[in-house]
Motif scaffolding. Structure first.
Motif, short mmCIF file in Angstrom:
data_model
loop_
_atom_site.label_atom_id
_atom_site.label_comp_id
_atom_site.label_asym_id
_atom_site.label_seq_id
_atom_site.Cartn_x
_atom_site.Cartn_y
_atom_site.Cartn_z
N TYR A 47 -38.78 -38.91 -7.24
CA TYR A 47 -37.63 -38.05 -7.51
C TYR A 47 -36.35 -38.57 -6.85
CZ TYR A 47 -34.42 -34.20 -7.85
OH TYR A 47 -33.30 -33.46 -8.11
N PHE A 48 -36.42 -38.83 -5.53
CA PHE A 48 -35.22 -39.25 -4.80
C PHE A 48 -34.97 -40.75 -4.87
CE2 PHE A 48 -36.19 -35.19 -2.64
CZ PHE A 48 -34.97 -34.56 -2.78
N GLY A 49 -35.99 -41.51 -5.25
CA GLY A 49 -35.83 -42.95 -5.31
C GLY A 49 -35.89 -43.62 -3.94
N PHE A 50 -36.49 -42.94 -2.96
CA PHE A 50 -36.62 -43.52 -1.62
C PHE A 50 -37.61 -44.68 -1.65
CE2 PHE A 50 -35.85 -38.99 0.16
CZ PHE A 50 -34.47 -39.16 0.10
N GLY A 51 -37.39 -45.64 -0.77
CA GLY A 51 -38.36 -46.70 -0.61
C GLY A 51 -39.61 -46.16 0.07
N GLN A 52 -40.67 -46.96 0.05
CA GLN A 52 -41.94 -46.54 0.63
C GLN A 52 -41.80 -46.13 2.09
OE1 GLN A 52 -44.90 -46.01 -0.80
NE2 GLN A 52 -45.91 -45.51 1.11
N GLU A 53 -41.08 -46.92 2.87
CA GLU A 53 -40.95 -46.64 4.31
C GLU A 53 -40.24 -45.31 4.57
OE1 GLU A 53 -38.85 -48.69 8.19
OE2 GLU A 53 -39.67 -50.00 6.64
N LYS A 54 -39.12 -45.08 3.89
CA LYS A 54 -38.37 -43.83 4.09
C LYS A 54 -39.18 -42.63 3.59
CE LYS A 54 -33.98 -41.54 3.43
NZ LYS A 54 -32.58 -41.68 3.07
N ALA A 55 -39.81 -42.77 2.43
CA ALA A 55 -40.62 -41.67 1.89
C ALA A 55 -41.77 -41.34 2.84
CB ALA A 55 -41.15 -42.04 0.52
N GLN A 56 -42.40 -42.36 3.38
CA GLN A 56 -43.51 -42.18 4.33
C GLN A 56 -43.02 -41.50 5.61
OE1 GLN A 56 -46.57 -43.51 3.36
NE2 GLN A 56 -47.67 -42.79 5.14
N LYS A 57 -41.88 -41.92 6.11
CA LYS A 57 -41.31 -41.33 7.33
C LYS A 57 -40.99 -39.85 7.13
CE LYS A 57 -37.54 -41.84 10.62
NZ LYS A 57 -36.33 -42.57 10.98
N LEU A 58 -40.37 -39.51 6.00
CA LEU A 58 -40.05 -38.11 5.71
C LEU A 58 -41.32 -37.29 5.52
CD1 LEU A 58 -37.01 -38.62 3.33
CD2 LEU A 58 -36.96 -37.57 5.61
N MET A 59 -42.30 -37.85 4.84
CA MET A 59 -43.56 -37.14 4.64
C MET A 59 -44.23 -36.86 5.99
SD MET A 59 -47.07 -37.67 4.89
CE MET A 59 -47.20 -39.44 4.84
N MET A 60 -44.20 -37.83 6.89
CA MET A 60 -44.81 -37.64 8.21
C MET A 60 -44.07 -36.56 9.01
SD MET A 60 -47.61 -39.15 8.47
CE MET A 60 -47.91 -38.82 10.20
N ALA A 61 -42.75 -36.48 8.85
CA ALA A 61 -41.98 -35.42 9.52
C ALA A 61 -42.42 -34.05 8.96
CB ALA A 61 -40.49 -35.63 9.32
N VAL A 62 -42.58 -33.96 7.66
CA VAL A 62 -43.06 -32.72 7.05
C VAL A 62 -44.43 -32.38 7.62
CG1 VAL A 62 -43.86 -31.65 4.91
CG2 VAL A 62 -41.76 -32.99 4.90
N HIS A 63 -45.30 -33.36 7.70
CA HIS A 63 -46.68 -33.14 8.16
C HIS A 63 -46.75 -32.80 9.65
CE1 HIS A 63 -51.00 -33.51 8.31
NE2 HIS A 63 -50.91 -34.42 9.26
N THR A 64 -46.04 -33.52 10.49
CA THR A 64 -46.17 -33.33 11.94
C THR A 64 -45.20 -32.31 12.53
OG1 THR A 64 -44.69 -35.19 12.42
CG2 THR A 64 -47.06 -35.66 12.30
N GLU A 65 -43.99 -32.23 11.96
CA GLU A 65 -42.98 -31.32 12.50
C GLU A 65 -42.85 -30.04 11.67
OE1 GLU A 65 -39.34 -33.55 12.99
OE2 GLU A 65 -40.52 -35.32 13.57
N GLY A 66 -43.51 -30.02 10.52
CA GLY A 66 -43.48 -28.84 9.69
C GLY A 66 -42.38 -28.83 8.64
N LYS A 67 -41.44 -29.77 8.74
CA LYS A 67 -40.35 -29.83 7.77
C LYS A 67 -39.60 -31.14 7.91
CE LYS A 67 -36.97 -27.66 10.82
NZ LYS A 67 -35.99 -26.59 10.96
N ALA A 68 -38.82 -31.45 6.88
CA ALA A 68 -37.94 -32.62 6.92
C ALA A 68 -36.75 -32.37 6.01
CB ALA A 68 -38.68 -33.88 6.46
N VAL A 69 -35.57 -32.81 6.47
CA VAL A 69 -34.37 -32.75 5.64
C VAL A 69 -34.40 -33.98 4.74
CG1 VAL A 69 -31.85 -32.84 5.62
CG2 VAL A 69 -33.05 -31.50 7.38
N VAL A 70 -34.41 -33.75 3.43
CA VAL A 70 -34.53 -34.85 2.48
C VAL A 70 -33.23 -35.12 1.73
CG1 VAL A 70 -37.01 -34.57 2.21
CG2 VAL A 70 -35.46 -33.35 0.67
N PHE A 71 -32.25 -34.23 1.87
CA PHE A 71 -30.97 -34.42 1.19
C PHE A 71 -29.89 -33.65 1.93
CE2 PHE A 71 -27.73 -32.67 -1.60
CZ PHE A 71 -27.22 -33.82 -2.16
N THR A 72 -28.69 -34.24 1.98
CA THR A 72 -27.51 -33.56 2.49
C THR A 72 -26.36 -33.85 1.53
OG1 THR A 72 -28.27 -33.80 4.78
CG2 THR A 72 -25.93 -33.32 4.46
N GLY A 73 -25.67 -32.80 1.11
CA GLY A 73 -24.56 -32.97 0.19
C GLY A 73 -24.02 -31.63 -0.26
N SER A 74 -23.52 -31.57 -1.48
CA SER A 74 -22.90 -30.35 -1.99
C SER A 74 -23.94 -29.26 -2.23
CB SER A 74 -22.16 -30.63 -3.29
OG SER A 74 -23.07 -30.84 -4.36
#
Length: 98
Positions: A47-74
């Motif tokens: 959906y966002f077009g993130f590379g494997q590393e960024k997608a993996q990092k965000l997924m791990m934040a969701v998994h370990t911290e309970g959430k992740a910010v995946v977009f900032t904008g309007s």
């Protein structure tokens, strides 16, 4: 100089609008007990077009911290992305960025 109450209110509203910062909005994806980590990574990449590393990092934040910010904008974009995450079966919300 005397200003009528209605005129004072109009001036105050105009000034508040001019001074208000254009605060961005953020989309937060929350952890859930349903989706596999590999699926969440897949959604972020697809959906966002993130590379494997960024997608993996965000997924791990969701998994370990309970959430992740995946977009900032309007607000409009944040609303669109939040609805898209719901369409992919992920739990997501949007709010003003701090």
């Amino acid at each position: 100089m005397s200003v009528a109450p209605d005129e004072a209110l109009d001036l105050r509203e105009e000034t508040d609008t001019l001074q208000a910062p254009d605060t961005p909005w953020q989309v937060i994806v929350w952890n859930d007990p349903v989706n596999l980590m590999s699926y969440v990574t897949y959604v972020f990449r697809t959906y966002f077009g993130f590379g494997q590393e960024k997608a993996q990092k965000l997924m791990m934040a969701v998994h370990t911290e309970g959430k992740a910010v995946v977009f900032t904008g309007s607000r409009e974009e944040a609303e669109t992305h939040t609805n898209a995450m719901h369409g992919w079966g992920l739990w997501a919300t949007f709010e003003r960025a701090e």
